[in-house]
Design a protein around this motif. Structure first.
Motif, mmCIF file in Angstrom:
data_model
loop_
_atom_site.group_PDB
_atom_site.id
_atom_site.type_symbol
_atom_site.label_atom_id
_atom_site.label_comp_id
_atom_site.label_asym_id
_atom_site.label_seq_id
_atom_site.Cartn_x
_atom_site.Cartn_y
_atom_site.Cartn_z
ATOM 1 N N LYS A 123 0.819 -1.206 0.000
ATOM 2 C CA LYS A 123 0.000 0.000 0.000
ATOM 3 C C LYS A 123 0.860 1.266 0.000
ATOM 4 N N ALA A 124 2.019 1.222 0.657
ATOM 5 C CA ALA A 124 2.932 2.371 0.622
ATOM 6 C C ALA A 124 3.427 2.608 -0.802
ATOM 7 N N TRP A 125 3.704 1.540 -1.506
ATOM 8 C CA TRP A 125 4.105 1.633 -2.919
ATOM 9 C C TRP A 125 3.007 2.319 -3.728
ATOM 10 N N LEU A 126 1.774 1.908 -3.495
ATOM 11 C CA LEU A 126 0.654 2.455 -4.257
ATOM 12 C C LEU A 126 0.426 3.928 -3.938
ATOM 13 N N VAL A 127 0.572 4.301 -2.664
ATOM 14 C CA VAL A 127 0.417 5.708 -2.290
ATOM 15 C C VAL A 127 1.473 6.565 -2.973
ATOM 16 N N ASN A 128 2.709 6.111 -2.953
ATOM 17 C CA ASN A 128 3.781 6.898 -3.555
ATOM 18 C C ASN A 128 3.620 7.031 -5.066
ATOM 19 N N LEU A 129 3.256 5.953 -5.743
ATOM 20 C CA LEU A 129 3.035 6.036 -7.184
ATOM 21 C C LEU A 129 1.875 6.975 -7.494
#
Length: 252
Positions: free
Chosen positions: A153-159
């Protein structure tokens, strides 16, 4: 002009709430999930209630074939999609290092590769015809070290945050929706024990959706529904990292 939205994981929980609310607002829909019977039931209900067109796409987004089927719906220029809602998701009951690595691979495909592929298809198509909107359903777990799920989810937020800035000049808005605990089938399917979660921490899916859409209208790149989770997310993002890590350990 009629708008069109594609919603993944649309047969239950947040995805179903998105499909229902967007139907009420006059959006024609493409709803995506793994189970055709449930999709057809949802589609029939939304058509009856809202009088909009609802197309059904059966696809397992943890597979390459499923991702491609959903991507094809996004790149169909004869029936353009104005809003993509990347909602499909699941979780595992165990912590990384104790789970089957094949199950972790499927989670990676579903929670990272699938939204990446669908974002790619949507951005390339939307950029060529004047813009569009994307909502990626993440989680407040993205702001704390809580295993593989929070990492995804952190990956998705940053993207999402980057894409919202980068594609602003072609009129594409991207939002990371970060709810907390929501009353859905999510935890039951993942066989997770949530009996210790206080009542005040639970949100309703329809309220999460209306908050997300309101923030999308305001061009907010990160949407955290409810005042209580806004406070918790702010603490997690701004308190010293060692303190946040200690708090995460208490919740293991």
């Amino acid at each position: 002009m009629t708008h069109r939205a594609l919603v993944t994981g649309a047969t239950s929980g947040i995805g179903l709430a998105f499909a229902q609310e967007l139907g009420k607002r006059g959006y024609d829909l493409v709803i995506v999930a793994r189970t055709t019977d449930r999709l057809e039931s949802v589609a029939a209900d939304i058509r009856d209630r809202s009088g909009v067109e609802v197309d059904v796409v059966t696809a397992d987004l943890s597979t390459d074939q499923g991702m491609q089927v959903a991507s094809n719906a996004l790149t169909d220029t004869t029936r353009p999609v104005d809003l993509l809602v990347n909602n499909a998701g699941a979780s595992l009951a165990g912590w990384f290092g104790t789970t089957d690595i094949a199950d972790e691979d499927r989670q990676l495909d579903l929670l990272v590769r699938a939204p990446m592929h669908l974002m790619d298809a949507a951005i390339k198509t939307m950029a060529g015809r004047g813009g569009g909107q994307i909502i990626n359903v993440a989680s407040v777990a993205a702001f704390t070290p809580r295993g593989v799920y929070s990492a995804h989810k952190a990956w998705l937020v940053n993207l999402s945050r980057w894409a919202d800035v980068h594609y602003d000049d072609v009129n594409i808005s991207v939002q990371a929706l970060c709810p907390g605990f929501v009353r859905t089938e999510f935890h039951q399917r993942g066989e997770m024990d949530v009996s210790g979660v206080p009542r005040w921490m639970w949100l309703k899916a329809d309220k999460v959706v209306t908050a997300s859409l309101a923030d999308l209208a305001r061009d907010k790149a990160v949407s955290v529904p409810s005042a209580r989770y806004k406070v918790l997310a702010a603490l997690a993002r701004h308190l010293p990292a060692p303190f946040v890590t200690r708090m995460a350990k208490r919740g293991r």
